[in-house]
Design a protein around this motif. Structure first.
Motif, PDB file in Angstrom:
ATOM      1  N   ALA A  10      33.127  60.644  54.635  1.00 22.93           N
ATOM      2  CA  ALA A  10      34.511  60.177  54.507  1.00 22.93           C
ATOM      3  C   ALA A  10      34.837  59.828  53.058  1.00 22.93           C
ATOM      4  O   ALA A  10      35.933  60.110  52.578  1.00 22.93           O
ATOM      5  N   ALA A  11      33.885  59.226  52.345  1.00 23.24           N
ATOM      6  CA  ALA A  11      34.121  58.868  50.939  1.00 23.24           C
ATOM      7  C   ALA A  11      34.280  60.116  50.079  1.00 23.24           C
ATOM      8  O   ALA A  11      35.040  60.132  49.118  1.00 23.24           O
ATOM      9  N   VAL A  12      33.577  61.163  50.436  1.00 20.40           N
ATOM     10  CA  VAL A  12      33.623  62.395  49.637  1.00 20.40           C
ATOM     11  C   VAL A  12      34.828  63.255  50.024  1.00 20.40           C
ATOM     12  O   VAL A  12      35.514  63.801  49.165  1.00 20.40           O
ATOM     13  N   CYS A  13      35.102  63.351  51.320  1.00 23.22           N
ATOM     14  CA  CYS A  13      36.149  64.274  51.786  1.00 23.22           C
ATOM     15  C   CYS A  13      37.475  63.572  52.071  1.00 23.22           C
ATOM     16  O   CYS A  13      38.477  64.241  52.301  1.00 23.22           O
ATOM     17  N   ASP A  14      37.484  62.228  52.083  1.00 19.94           N
ATOM     18  CA  ASP A  14      38.732  61.461  52.269  1.00 19.94           C
ATOM     19  C   ASP A  14      39.371  61.804  53.616  1.00 19.94           C
ATOM     20  O   ASP A  14      40.448  62.398  53.687  1.00 19.94           O
ATOM     21  N   LEU A  15      38.668  61.387  54.678  1.00 20.78           N
ATOM     22  CA  LEU A  15      39.040  61.753  56.049  1.00 20.78           C
ATOM     23  C   LEU A  15      39.847  60.657  56.726  1.00 20.78           C
ATOM     24  O   LEU A  15      39.814  59.499  56.312  1.00 20.78           O
ATOM     25  N   ALA A  51      41.899  71.915  42.893  1.00 22.93           N
ATOM     26  CA  ALA A  51      41.587  70.492  43.030  1.00 22.93           C
ATOM     27  C   ALA A  51      41.664  70.081  44.491  1.00 22.93           C
ATOM     28  O   ALA A  51      42.616  70.423  45.189  1.00 22.93           O
ATOM     29  N   TYR A  52      40.663  69.305  44.932  1.00 19.46           N
ATOM     30  CA  TYR A  52      40.712  68.766  46.285  1.00 19.46           C
ATOM     31  C   TYR A  52      40.861  67.250  46.201  1.00 19.46           C
ATOM     32  O   TYR A  52      39.917  66.541  45.866  1.00 19.46           O
ATOM     33  N   GLY A  53      42.043  66.771  46.513  1.00 16.03           N
ATOM     34  CA  GLY A  53      42.298  65.334  46.450  1.00 16.03           C
ATOM     35  C   GLY A  53      42.068  64.629  47.765  1.00 16.03           C
ATOM     36  O   GLY A  53      41.877  63.416  47.796  1.00 16.03           O
ATOM     37  N   GLY A  54      42.088  65.371  48.858  1.00 15.14           N
ATOM     38  CA  GLY A  54      41.905  64.745  50.172  1.00 15.14           C
ATOM     39  C   GLY A  54      43.176  64.104  50.694  1.00 15.14           C
ATOM     40  O   GLY A  54      44.260  64.315  50.162  1.00 15.14           O
ATOM     41  N   ARG A  55      43.000  63.326  51.720  1.00 18.85           N
ATOM     42  CA  ARG A  55      44.125  62.730  52.442  1.00 18.85           C
ATOM     43  C   ARG A  55      44.956  61.822  51.551  1.00 18.85           C
ATOM     44  O   ARG A  55      46.181  61.833  51.591  1.00 18.85           O
ATOM     45  N   THR A  56      44.292  61.027  50.711  1.00 19.68           N
ATOM     46  CA  THR A  56      45.010  60.020  49.917  1.00 19.68           C
ATOM     47  C   THR A  56      44.915  60.272  48.425  1.00 19.68           C
ATOM     48  O   THR A  56      45.432  59.480  47.638  1.00 19.68           O
ATOM     49  N   GLY A  57      44.230  61.356  48.024  1.00 19.50           N
ATOM     50  CA  GLY A  57      44.023  61.608  46.598  1.00 19.50           C
ATOM     51  C   GLY A  57      42.726  61.014  46.073  1.00 19.50           C
ATOM     52  O   GLY A  57      42.441  61.112  44.883  1.00 19.50           O
ATOM     53  N   GLN A  86      48.022  66.741  46.230  1.00 15.53           N
ATOM     54  CA  GLN A  86      47.301  65.667  45.554  1.00 15.53           C
ATOM     55  C   GLN A  86      47.876  65.418  44.173  1.00 15.53           C
ATOM     56  O   GLN A  86      47.532  64.468  43.511  1.00 15.53           O
ATOM     57  N   THR A  87      48.766  66.262  43.738  1.00  9.97           N
ATOM     58  CA  THR A  87      49.314  66.149  42.389  1.00  9.97           C
ATOM     59  C   THR A  87      50.841  66.292  42.422  1.00  9.97           C
ATOM     60  O   THR A  87      51.421  66.990  41.623  1.00  9.97           O
ATOM     61  N   GLN A  88      51.452  65.598  43.367  1.00  9.67           N
ATOM     62  CA  GLN A  88      52.908  65.718  43.511  1.00  9.67           C
ATOM     63  C   GLN A  88      53.646  65.444  42.205  1.00  9.67           C
ATOM     64  O   GLN A  88      53.271  64.591  41.425  1.00  9.67           O
TER      65      GLN A  88
END
Lengths: 310, 310
Positions: free
Chosen positions: A235-240, B148-154, B301-303
């Protein structure tokens, strides 16, 4: 029109039909042959496909294949660890020949489970989700930003091989301290037996834990702690925002989920994952449903094999 | 035209200019004020921005902001753990007011480091890459499928909080056994001192290790093992082909990278990650270069903040 789905595992090979709403309409299965002959294993798979195609009246809109890994979507081959006869087996080509004229897509069983739960099960509405299975092994798949994430080779989501103890027990994969080597069903039962528990397997262990057996409860707490550490890390890496857990061991229910959520409170402390939800899977056959979902996905983890008569 | 970049950290705040080829043309920096007054911290940031904008002759094509986390790209605010005066600070609105009429994008410092190395540094050509920094903390960012992969919250890419020992030492984040709590520079040095080493910090520890000091070598080996376990885990989940490591501790060179690669041979055993490469970072200021790269990225992730005069 229905989608034909195939699920290839070390114990069984299943085929089925999934309608456009994600309902499993039909299923047939065979034990996976214990054979070194690739063609004997294929014969079992083919017979399930033939039956499912007949059940569909000979017409389907595509085929989704879920397979134990490693898989190679780029060339349509699979080398399931637990089917030794198949190394680089050209499953997409074989399936295309058996069901000509429609797209055939291939995904890992973990990814298909995640896609199935995301489409029709406990993951509906989640955009960043890990779907995972705890049974004889631990596997998983990722839905990121609402779509299947296959990674560089199609094998992303191997969460069973997250290392939760660098000095831990050896794992089947060759590493050590993988969460699978601690918290899979057989490893939970083996640990409990070492502590003096007299039962046979993880199913009995779950019953014992639910009945209050102290060793069984400790075994589940130990496994749940390892799984929680892995989940917090992913979760910390992929932000789930969601983790869905299925598989035989997850059917143990509260004896697994209660200590797991408690341990997650210890390990998932970064603010952006503090609200992470962990829930049981909702579908019995998420892998088959998810194999159909492969055909709804863009992206290269699910390339279409060029059909010869399409 | 150049892109104005800002890098916000607990020690310093820097601004710069990056040309369309990713070359850093100009840089200015201020110590981050130790103050509880959000406006005093902003005054330092603003003065770097004013200087950089002047150096560009008043014209830039956009602003990229790299910030210590947690960040909130959805609303353009940041709450860096190590800048206590800023909690929910509206950095994007402030920067937009200071540099009107151009897009302003915000990314985590780990993500910007990864993007900078991917664009102009050691990650060029990699499609599935972890960029990470080992210094006073351990952070990182992910480039997945080339973007870039920011995930759910960046906030994706918090690899420092992958748990490599569920019974390990307490971490700043509130969890325990995070790789940061074992292998960051200060923790490496603290462990060595507990073993009788007499030096002060990670820089001295690296020199001692390079000179053959047994305790220092063991300290690096211990840290490298923890980092390797984390890398193997992230690679198994995200299916990576490259890891780029920067930061002060990574400058130690072979005393870190040799045992790290050896331990990776133990932990990264799944066939699809067996070829994983781990290399040192190539850029001195990857964060600033990567902040400019934010403006080259699609995705939420970069709005872009709606500019009032644009």
């Amino acid at each position: 029109m229905a989608t034909l789905v195939v699920d290839i595992g070390g114990t069984k090979i299943a085929a089925g039909l999934v309608d456009p709403d994600g309902q499993l309409l039909y299923e047939t299965r065979r034990p996976t042959p214990h054979s070194d002959d690739a063609e004997k294993v294929w014969a079992a798979a083919e017979s399930t496909i033939v039956d499912a195609l007949a059940a569909a009246g000979g017409r389907v809109d595509g085929v989704g294949i879920s397979s134990a890994g490693p898989i190679h979507p780029a060339d349509g081959t699979i080398s399931p660890l637990n089917i030794s006869a198949w190394r680089g087996f050209p499953i997409r080509e074989r399936v295309s020949a058996a069901v000509p004229g429609v797209p055939v897509r291939l995904g890992g069983d973990g990814l298909c489970m995640a896609l199935g739960e995301h489409w029709r099960g406990a993951g509906q509405g989640a955009a960043f989700m890990l779907g995972m299975v705890v049974s004889t092994g631990i596997g998983g798949g990722l839905v990121l930003d609402g779509t299947a994430y296959g990674g560089r080779t199609g094998n992303a989501g191997h969460v069973g091989h997250v290392i939760v103890d660098p000095n831990g027990p050896p794992c089947f994969c060759g590493a050590r301290g993988c969460v699978e080597a601690i918290a899979s069903g057989p490893h939970l039962a083996a640990w409990a037996r070492e502590q003096g528990w007299a039962g046979a397997d993880a199913k009995e262990l779950a019953d014992a834990a639910s009945g209050g057996d102290e060793i069984a409860l400790r075994a589940f707490r130990r496994g749940a702690t390892a799984i929680a550490a892995m989940i917090a890390s992913v979760a910390a890496v992929c932000d789930l925002d969601l983790v869905v857990i299925g598989g035989g061991v997850a059917k143990a229910g509260p004896v697994l989920f209660d200590p797991l959520r408690e341990a997650l409170g210890t390990y998932a402390r970064l603010d952006f994952i503090a609200g992470l939800q962990v829930v049981p899977a909702a579908l019995g056959e998420a892998g088959l449903v998810g194999a159909a979902a492969l055909l709804r996905e863009p992206g290269e983890q699910t390339q279409t094999h060029p059909t010869r008569r399409g």
